[in-house]
Design a protein around this motif. Sequence first.
Motif, PDB file in Angstrom:
ATOM      1  N   ARG A 150       0.822  -1.216   0.000  1.00 46.79           N
ATOM      2  CA  ARG A 150       0.000   0.000   0.000  1.00 46.79           C
ATOM      3  C   ARG A 150       0.856   1.266   0.000  1.00 46.79           C
ATOM      4  NH1 ARG A 150      -2.456   0.396   5.478  1.00 46.79           N
ATOM      5  NH2 ARG A 150      -0.392   1.309   5.875  1.00 46.79           N
ATOM      6  N   ASP A 151       1.885   1.292   0.852  1.00 45.82           N
ATOM      7  CA  ASP A 151       2.634   2.526   1.090  1.00 45.82           C
ATOM      8  C   ASP A 151       3.831   2.712   0.166  1.00 45.82           C
ATOM      9  OD1 ASP A 151       0.862   2.933   3.162  1.00 45.82           O
ATOM     10  OD2 ASP A 151       2.193   2.092   4.686  1.00 45.82           O
ATOM     11  N   VAL A 152       4.384   1.600  -0.333  1.00 39.15           N
ATOM     12  CA  VAL A 152       5.633   1.677  -1.106  1.00 39.15           C
ATOM     13  C   VAL A 152       5.446   1.215  -2.554  1.00 39.15           C
ATOM     14  CG1 VAL A 152       7.971   0.741  -1.310  1.00 39.15           C
ATOM     15  CG2 VAL A 152       7.089   1.433   0.931  1.00 39.15           C
ATOM     16  N   ILE A 153       4.873   0.022  -2.722  1.00 42.08           N
ATOM     17  CA  ILE A 153       4.821  -0.581  -4.053  1.00 42.08           C
ATOM     18  C   ILE A 153       3.752   0.070  -4.931  1.00 42.08           C
ATOM     19  CG2 ILE A 153       4.376  -2.704  -5.325  1.00 42.08           C
ATOM     20  CD1 ILE A 153       5.591  -4.234  -2.949  1.00 42.08           C
ATOM     21  N   ALA A 154       2.531   0.195  -4.410  1.00 46.79           N
ATOM     22  CA  ALA A 154       1.437   0.737  -5.219  1.00 46.79           C
ATOM     23  C   ALA A 154       1.737   2.136  -5.773  1.00 46.79           C
ATOM     24  CB  ALA A 154       0.133   0.739  -4.428  1.00 46.79           C
ATOM     25  N   PRO A 155       2.266   3.072  -4.964  1.00 46.95           N
ATOM     26  CA  PRO A 155       2.568   4.399  -5.527  1.00 46.95           C
ATOM     27  C   PRO A 155       3.554   4.348  -6.684  1.00 46.95           C
ATOM     28  CG  PRO A 155       2.562   4.493  -3.129  1.00 46.95           C
ATOM     29  CD  PRO A 155       2.494   3.042  -3.500  1.00 46.95           C
ATOM     30  N   VAL A 156       4.504   3.398  -6.642  1.00 45.73           N
ATOM     31  CA  VAL A 156       5.462   3.271  -7.747  1.00 45.73           C
ATOM     32  C   VAL A 156       4.789   2.656  -8.965  1.00 45.73           C
ATOM     33  CG1 VAL A 156       7.632   2.190  -8.488  1.00 45.73           C
ATOM     34  CG2 VAL A 156       7.434   3.123  -6.178  1.00 45.73           C
ATOM     35  N   LEU A 157       3.929   1.675  -8.738  1.00 47.13           N
ATOM     36  CA  LEU A 157       3.234   1.026  -9.856  1.00 47.13           C
ATOM     37  C   LEU A 157       2.355   2.013 -10.614  1.00 47.13           C
ATOM     38  CD1 LEU A 157       2.182  -2.394  -8.265  1.00 47.13           C
ATOM     39  CD2 LEU A 157       3.941  -2.006 -10.002  1.00 47.13           C
TER      40      LEU A 157
END
Length: 230
Positions: free
Chosen positions: A86-93
């Motif tokens: 939620r906090d790290v991967i999704a924003p990059v995706l």
Amino acid sequence: MKRSTLTILVVTLAAALVAGGYTFYRKFTPTERALDELRDMPLVGVALDDHPELEDRFRQALREEQSNPTTSGPSRALLVVGEMRRDVIAPVLRHADDASVVAAMAARVTLVHYLQKADPPACREFSMGGISRPDKLDAEAQRLFKDVLVAMEAAYRSGRSGKPQAMPTSQQMGDMMREAGFTKTDFDRLNNFASLSNEVSCEMELKVDAAPPLLPPDKRGAFSRFVVAR
């Protein structure tokens, strides 16, 4: 050499050996071995490299899990993975290019299609946000699950240097789903997803993941990005 100097050298060497022994021991504790397994996972390992400050959160979760295993629901470590997603991967995706997110969706289709017959409960679990014990899957499902993570990692790497992409609104997603052939029954099922059986939830997951090729090329990336970065 003076006695005092020799004593200092012996004490210093002893301290170094103890510290080295502790480091060696710590490396092979169950917690560190479990953390190494997380580092070796596609996508999770790359995200940990980018955010090493998360390692202590994983260590704490792993220690607590080892001393008091979770008997129902996701493990503590999986909860941390969810937070990292939620906090790290999704924003990059959300910055990933179209090709990589469409490829990630295709990998999901292959996994879900296999689980649909081989392991409906695991298929439902995947549709609800993730598989808590992928090591419990059969060999082929484990291979396909890893393929999904590899494809997601490729999308994540794309997003690292990518530009912000416009995310579709819920209304736009609904329009694209209708364009891909979703019916009122499908939307009713999605609106009551938690109550669906293993088989029906898996069927709906497959329908969502398989939608991009049914859309015009200029919409496939946006649809896929919305799903993988949710």
